[in-house]
Design a protein around this motif. Structure first.
Motif, PDB file in Angstrom:
ATOM      1  N   TYR A  74      -9.480 -41.539 -39.922  1.00  0.00           N
ATOM      2  CA  TYR A  74      -9.543 -40.145 -39.491  1.00  0.00           C
ATOM      3  C   TYR A  74     -10.950 -39.530 -39.431  1.00  0.00           C
ATOM      4  CZ  TYR A  74      -4.518 -39.111 -39.426  1.00  0.00           C
ATOM      5  OH  TYR A  74      -3.189 -39.063 -39.101  1.00  0.00           O
ATOM      6  N   VAL A  75     -11.801 -39.837 -40.375  1.00  0.00           N
ATOM      7  CA  VAL A  75     -13.072 -39.114 -40.500  1.00  0.00           C
ATOM      8  C   VAL A  75     -13.907 -39.227 -39.223  1.00  0.00           C
ATOM      9  CG1 VAL A  75     -15.260 -38.995 -41.769  1.00  0.00           C
ATOM     10  CG2 VAL A  75     -13.105 -39.291 -43.004  1.00  0.00           C
ATOM     11  N   ASN A  76     -14.433 -38.073 -38.803  1.00  0.00           N
ATOM     12  CA  ASN A  76     -15.246 -37.943 -37.581  1.00  0.00           C
ATOM     13  C   ASN A  76     -14.448 -38.232 -36.301  1.00  0.00           C
ATOM     14  OD1 ASN A  76     -17.699 -37.189 -38.866  1.00  0.00           O
ATOM     15  ND2 ASN A  76     -18.050 -39.326 -39.438  1.00  0.00           N
ATOM     16  N   LYS A  77     -13.141 -38.011 -36.365  1.00  0.00           N
ATOM     17  CA  LYS A  77     -12.277 -38.150 -35.178  1.00  0.00           C
ATOM     18  C   LYS A  77     -11.521 -36.832 -35.004  1.00  0.00           C
ATOM     19  CE  LYS A  77     -11.878 -43.126 -35.896  1.00  0.00           C
ATOM     20  NZ  LYS A  77     -10.976 -44.272 -36.235  1.00  0.00           N
ATOM     21  N   PRO A  78     -12.179 -35.823 -34.401  1.00  0.00           N
ATOM     22  CA  PRO A  78     -11.626 -34.470 -34.309  1.00  0.00           C
ATOM     23  C   PRO A  78     -10.232 -34.397 -33.706  1.00  0.00           C
ATOM     24  CG  PRO A  78     -13.928 -34.461 -33.670  1.00  0.00           C
ATOM     25  CD  PRO A  78     -13.539 -35.892 -33.822  1.00  0.00           C
ATOM     26  N   GLU A  79      -9.972 -35.148 -32.655  1.00  0.00           N
ATOM     27  CA  GLU A  79      -8.670 -35.062 -32.008  1.00  0.00           C
ATOM     28  C   GLU A  79      -7.550 -35.478 -32.964  1.00  0.00           C
ATOM     29  OE1 GLU A  79      -8.482 -37.147 -28.337  1.00  0.00           O
ATOM     30  OE2 GLU A  79     -10.066 -35.976 -27.386  1.00  0.00           O
ATOM     31  N   LYS A  80      -7.780 -36.526 -33.714  1.00  0.00           N
ATOM     32  CA  LYS A  80      -6.780 -37.022 -34.649  1.00  0.00           C
ATOM     33  C   LYS A  80      -6.590 -36.046 -35.818  1.00  0.00           C
ATOM     34  CE  LYS A  80      -5.313 -41.512 -36.386  1.00  0.00           C
ATOM     35  NZ  LYS A  80      -5.657 -42.944 -36.487  1.00  0.00           N
ATOM     36  N   ILE A  81      -7.694 -35.501 -36.311  1.00  0.00           N
ATOM     37  CA  ILE A  81      -7.629 -34.542 -37.417  1.00  0.00           C
ATOM     38  C   ILE A  81      -6.907 -33.271 -36.980  1.00  0.00           C
ATOM     39  CG2 ILE A  81      -8.976 -33.160 -39.031  1.00  0.00           C
ATOM     40  CD1 ILE A  81     -11.207 -35.295 -38.747  1.00  0.00           C
ATOM     41  N   GLN A  82      -7.240 -32.783 -35.787  1.00  0.00           N
ATOM     42  CA  GLN A  82      -6.615 -31.558 -35.287  1.00  0.00           C
ATOM     43  C   GLN A  82      -5.127 -31.751 -35.003  1.00  0.00           C
ATOM     44  OE1 GLN A  82      -8.946 -29.723 -32.119  1.00  0.00           O
ATOM     45  NE2 GLN A  82     -10.857 -30.183 -33.228  1.00  0.00           N
ATOM     46  N   ALA A  83      -4.742 -32.948 -34.609  1.00  0.00           N
ATOM     47  CA  ALA A  83      -3.317 -33.226 -34.388  1.00  0.00           C
ATOM     48  C   ALA A  83      -2.553 -33.091 -35.704  1.00  0.00           C
ATOM     49  CB  ALA A  83      -3.141 -34.619 -33.798  1.00  0.00           C
ATOM     50  N   LEU A  84      -3.145 -33.601 -36.797  1.00  0.00           N
ATOM     51  CA  LEU A  84      -2.525 -33.478 -38.112  1.00  0.00           C
ATOM     52  C   LEU A  84      -2.463 -32.010 -38.543  1.00  0.00           C
ATOM     53  CD1 LEU A  84      -1.379 -34.763 -40.691  1.00  0.00           C
ATOM     54  CD2 LEU A  84      -3.739 -35.085 -41.485  1.00  0.00           C
ATOM     55  N   LEU A  85      -3.536 -31.285 -38.291  1.00  0.00           N
ATOM     56  CA  LEU A  85      -3.571 -29.863 -38.621  1.00  0.00           C
ATOM     57  C   LEU A  85      -2.472 -29.105 -37.870  1.00  0.00           C
ATOM     58  CD1 LEU A  85      -4.896 -27.333 -39.890  1.00  0.00           C
ATOM     59  CD2 LEU A  85      -6.470 -27.301 -37.945  1.00  0.00           C
ATOM     60  N   GLU A  99       0.332 -30.213 -36.745  1.00  0.00           N
ATOM     61  CA  GLU A  99       1.655 -30.537 -37.299  1.00  0.00           C
ATOM     62  C   GLU A  99       1.978 -29.605 -38.464  1.00  0.00           C
ATOM     63  OE1 GLU A  99       2.518 -34.589 -38.317  1.00  0.00           O
ATOM     64  OE2 GLU A  99       1.337 -35.363 -36.636  1.00  0.00           O
ATOM     65  N   GLY A 100       0.995 -29.434 -39.337  1.00  0.00           N
ATOM     66  CA  GLY A 100       1.205 -28.557 -40.484  1.00  0.00           C
ATOM     67  C   GLY A 100       1.366 -27.108 -40.081  1.00  0.00           C
ATOM     68  N   LEU A 101       0.570 -26.659 -39.122  1.00  0.00           N
ATOM     69  CA  LEU A 101       0.654 -25.270 -38.659  1.00  0.00           C
ATOM     70  C   LEU A 101       2.010 -24.980 -38.009  1.00  0.00           C
ATOM     71  CD1 LEU A 101      -2.938 -24.824 -37.163  1.00  0.00           C
ATOM     72  CD2 LEU A 101      -2.050 -23.834 -39.288  1.00  0.00           C
ATOM     73  N   LYS A 102       2.533 -25.940 -37.267  1.00  0.00           N
ATOM     74  CA  LYS A 102       3.844 -25.758 -36.633  1.00  0.00           C
ATOM     75  C   LYS A 102       4.938 -25.653 -37.689  1.00  0.00           C
ATOM     76  CE  LYS A 102       2.699 -27.983 -32.235  1.00  0.00           C
ATOM     77  NZ  LYS A 102       2.899 -29.180 -31.362  1.00  0.00           N
ATOM     78  N   GLU A 103       4.805 -26.422 -38.764  1.00  0.00           N
ATOM     79  CA  GLU A 103       5.790 -26.320 -39.848  1.00  0.00           C
ATOM     80  C   GLU A 103       5.773 -24.930 -40.491  1.00  0.00           C
ATOM     81  OE1 GLU A 103       5.700 -31.056 -41.220  1.00  0.00           O
ATOM     82  OE2 GLU A 103       4.961 -29.479 -42.576  1.00  0.00           O
ATOM     83  N   LEU A 104       4.618 -24.258 -40.404  1.00  0.00           N
ATOM     84  CA  LEU A 104       4.493 -22.901 -40.928  1.00  0.00           C
ATOM     85  C   LEU A 104       4.852 -21.836 -39.905  1.00  0.00           C
ATOM     86  CD1 LEU A 104       1.097 -23.319 -42.845  1.00  0.00           C
ATOM     87  CD2 LEU A 104       3.350 -23.033 -43.887  1.00  0.00           C
ATOM     88  N   GLY A 105       5.168 -22.286 -38.664  1.00  0.00           N
ATOM     89  CA  GLY A 105       5.500 -21.340 -37.596  1.00  0.00           C
ATOM     90  C   GLY A 105       4.287 -20.679 -36.981  1.00  0.00           C
ATOM     91  N   LYS A 106       3.112 -21.311 -37.095  1.00  0.00           N
ATOM     92  CA  LYS A 106       1.878 -20.741 -36.568  1.00  0.00           C
ATOM     93  C   LYS A 106       1.627 -21.184 -35.127  1.00  0.00           C
ATOM     94  CE  LYS A 106       0.552 -18.892 -40.544  1.00  0.00           C
ATOM     95  NZ  LYS A 106       0.362 -17.436 -40.756  1.00  0.00           N
ATOM     96  N   ASP A 107       0.969 -20.324 -34.363  1.00  0.00           N
ATOM     97  CA  ASP A 107       0.581 -20.633 -32.993  1.00  0.00           C
ATOM     98  C   ASP A 107      -0.606 -21.603 -33.035  1.00  0.00           C
ATOM     99  OD1 ASP A 107      -0.079 -20.722 -30.337  1.00  0.00           O
ATOM    100  OD2 ASP A 107      -0.703 -18.620 -30.189  1.00  0.00           O
ATOM    101  N   THR A 108      -0.506 -22.707 -32.331  1.00  0.00           N
ATOM    102  CA  THR A 108      -1.566 -23.720 -32.349  1.00  0.00           C
ATOM    103  C   THR A 108      -2.286 -23.837 -31.011  1.00  0.00           C
ATOM    104  OG1 THR A 108      -0.016 -25.485 -31.724  1.00  0.00           O
ATOM    105  CG2 THR A 108      -0.309 -25.054 -34.080  1.00  0.00           C
ATOM    106  N   SER A 109      -2.058 -22.869 -30.096  1.00  0.00           N
ATOM    107  CA  SER A 109      -2.658 -22.960 -28.765  1.00  0.00           C
ATOM    108  C   SER A 109      -4.174 -22.817 -28.807  1.00  0.00           C
ATOM    109  CB  SER A 109      -2.064 -21.888 -27.842  1.00  0.00           C
ATOM    110  OG  SER A 109      -2.276 -20.575 -28.377  1.00  0.00           O
ATOM    111  N   ASP A 110      -4.689 -22.064 -29.774  1.00  0.00           N
ATOM    112  CA  ASP A 110      -6.136 -21.890 -29.908  1.00  0.00           C
ATOM    113  C   ASP A 110      -6.479 -21.882 -31.393  1.00  0.00           C
ATOM    114  OD1 ASP A 110      -8.810 -21.358 -29.807  1.00  0.00           O
ATOM    115  OD2 ASP A 110      -8.645 -19.475 -28.691  1.00  0.00           O
ATOM    116  N   LEU A 111      -6.984 -23.012 -31.888  1.00  0.00           N
ATOM    117  CA  LEU A 111      -7.273 -23.137 -33.315  1.00  0.00           C
ATOM    118  C   LEU A 111      -8.383 -22.201 -33.779  1.00  0.00           C
ATOM    119  CD1 LEU A 111      -6.998 -27.014 -33.782  1.00  0.00           C
ATOM    120  CD2 LEU A 111      -5.332 -25.262 -34.435  1.00  0.00           C
TER     121      LEU A 111
END
Length: 579
Positions: free
Chosen positions: A390-401, A403-415
């Motif tokens: 994962y480290v230094n791979k923004p796309e992969k890290i943001q995908a994980l982020l 996932e967590g935000l969606k579980e919280l019901g957060k909008d992920t269209s613009d981080l």
């Protein structure tokens, strides 16, 4: 750790050379306990020509409290250790911590390992002339366990019979297994055999107290040096907040004739470059080191210009997350926290900012044993493989982020709409460089808006942390004794040292079950499972680095010690020769 010992904030790492540090088994406000570089120095004797004027000039260490029951950071532990004394004191011999009888001249243990009887020194007294008695120890244990006072280290003595029940409000103080058999005999009865109990005897939670002095001192007794009485080798002579603290020898100490340093002066030095100049000009007797000075001074030490101390320490630093959610409302999600754990490059952090330490992908540091083995040699770091992916791979890290935000019901269209508060303090060049580095790492790899809140000083920062007004902080822990449980039981749900409010039922059960487990293999397996839960499965925090020591002393400083566990400094046996 002592704290245990805690590291106070992200900039601590960059300031380690300017402050003696760690939570001891504590919170580490500045990490730097270590091996003792002076153990090969000549021992005091009639043949040693000690200097007529015995003094030390050290870097400023400011305690958060002078109350042995309240203390939870290594700076407080260090100062209290110098001015007070418990049953035992750690002395570094051949680079190993050795437990020396102190307030107790001897002790014995019953065959079943449950009853410990301590015989106190007859000539031990406080600086106001009052004898130190067994009741002063009993008072200390009961005060530490008083539920209403909520002292963070109450759990540290839970192996004592009745201690946990009394602290949790389900038992009586009369049932706690600490008894003054007479003025000079203290008896402690354990609830269960505890292999590492003796390793705790030097810790401040075991120190005696004077209830009459505390009551007379009022609300600010714990931070007013003029209201203290002392039973240790030194007394605080003067204390200017955020600036300096000085000590003088306690002539009433039971072994005063073998305390050689007459006075100690500690002064605040903001920039490490200034500290380096003072050390090189012999206006400072002991210093840490970072970045370019490590190599330079190591070479000078090889030539005999200084004495160097290098080695691993029982300390770990981490990036802490508010497990209750924090101001952002997102840090209570495991995947979100894990994404933040993957969102910075540990190797780059150490190379760019510190020039030392070992990147951490686990929580238990390199210096700890599990039974006879070094824990890290028999246990793989839980985050090592994941970090590689994962480290230094923004796309992969943001995908994980996401996932967590969606579980919280957060909008992920613009981080960029996700605002996260990182709370720290410090305005030195090093701390500002560190703050900028964190902003760049988190914003680049997570795409969020990181809001760096820089508070004016440690006191303000600590209050914000206690009030849970943060999403992210950096902290550290320095071990109190040599067993991994010392780095794990602090994270149980009701621990006073669990400042991140981490909760996990399986984790709590594992800790509780270990109370009755004596098989080393089963204990190791439990330690490994708990570490996996903490840093990977639940990602309560993100490991940052394992501590080490890079200490340098002037050649004339002898027997100045750095215990692996307990205080940062121990100068009770120190002296100077040929200043």
């Amino acid at each position: 750790m002592k704290s245990k010992k805690w590291l106070s904030s992200l900039l601590v790492a960059t300031m380690v050379g300017t402050s003696a540090f760690a939570f001891v088994g504590c919170k580490d406000k500045n990490p730097e306990p270590a091996q003792n570089p002076g153990t090969d120095a000549p021992k005091p004797s009639e043949t040693v020509k000690k200097d007529a004027d015995q003094f030390l000039k050290l870097v400023f260490i400011e305690p958060s409290t002078l109350d042995p029951n309240e203390a939870s950071d290594v700076d407080s532990f260090t100062i209290i250790n110098a001015t007070q004394e418990g049953l035992a004191r750690v002395k570094v011999v051949n680079d190993e911590d050795k437990m020396e009888p102190a307030g107790a001249k001897s002790w014995e243990v019953s065959p079943d390992g449950l009853v410990w009887t301590f015989h106190l020194r007859e000539n031990n007294k406080w600086s106001d002339g009052v004898p130190v008695t067994a009741q002063h120890y009993v008072d200390s244990f009961l005060r530490l366990l008083d539920k209403d006072k909520a002292f963070p280290y109450a759990y540290f003595v839970y192996e004592i019979k009745g201690a946990k029940a009394f602290n949790e409000g389900t038992g009586k103080k009369e049932d706690v297994g600490v008894v003054a058999k007479d003025d000079k005999t203290l008896q402690i009865t354990l609830d269960r055999p505890t292999p590492y109990f003796e390793k705790k005897l030097n810790f401040t939670a075991f120190f005696p107290i004077r209830l009459d002095v505390i009551q007379k001192g009022g609300e600010n007794w714990n931070t007013d040096h003029t209201k203290q009485v002392y039973c240790g080798p030194y007394k605080i002579k003067d204390w200017v907040r955020n600036n300096s603290i000085s000590f003088e020898k306690n002539t009433d100490y039971w072994d005063a004739q073998n305390v050689y340093i007459q006075r100690v002066e500690m002064n605040d030095i903001q920039e490490f470059s200034t500290q380096a100049q003072l050390f090189e000009s012999k206006e400072l007797d002991v210093t840490g080191a970072r970045q370019e000075y490590i190599e330079k001074w190591t070479e000078k030490a090889k030539k005999g210009e200084f004495v160097a101390g290098v080695g691993d320490t029982a300390s770990s630093n981490y990036v802490g997350f508010n497990n209750e959610g924090g101001p952002s409302g997102i840090m209570n999600n495991k995947k979100v926290r894990l994404a933040f754990s993957m969102a910075f490059d540990r190797e780059e952090y150490l190379k760019t900012l510190l020039g030392r330490y070992t990147p951490a992908y686990g929580w238990i540091p390199k210096a700890l044993h599990s039974n006879k083995d070094m824990y890290r040699t028999v246990t793989k770091e839980p985050l090592k493989d994941m970090a590689t992916d994962y480290v230094n791979k923004p796309e992969k890290i943001q995908a994980l982020l996401k996932e967590g935000l969606k579980e919280l019901g957060k909008d992920t269209s613009d981080l960029k709409n996700i605002k996260v508060k990182f709370v720290t303090y410090g305005d030195t060049a090093a701390s500002k460089q560190s703050q900028e580095w964190w902003e760049q790492q988190f914003e680049k790899n997570l795409g969020i808006d990181l809001q760096m809140e820089v508070l004016g000083n440690y006191t303000l920062w600590k209050q914000a942390v206690d009030d849970m007004k943060f999403d992210i902080i950096t902290y550290g822990w320095v071990g109190d004794f040599d067993d991994p449980i010392n780095f794990l039981d602090m994270w149980v749900s009701n621990s006073g040292n669990n400042g991140l409010k981490f909760k996990n039922e399986e984790f709590d059960k594992l800790v509780n079950d270990l109370d009755k487990e004596v098989d080393p293999a089963k204990r190791l397996k439990a330690y490994q499972r708990m570490e996996e839960i903490l840093v990977k499965e639940d990602a309560a925090f993100a490991p940052l680095y394992y501590g080490d020591t890079r200490r340098f002393l002037q050649n004339y400083v002898k027997d100045f010690m750095y215990p692996k566990f307990g205080p940062t400094y121990e100068w009770r046996w120190a002296y100077t020769e040929g200043r």
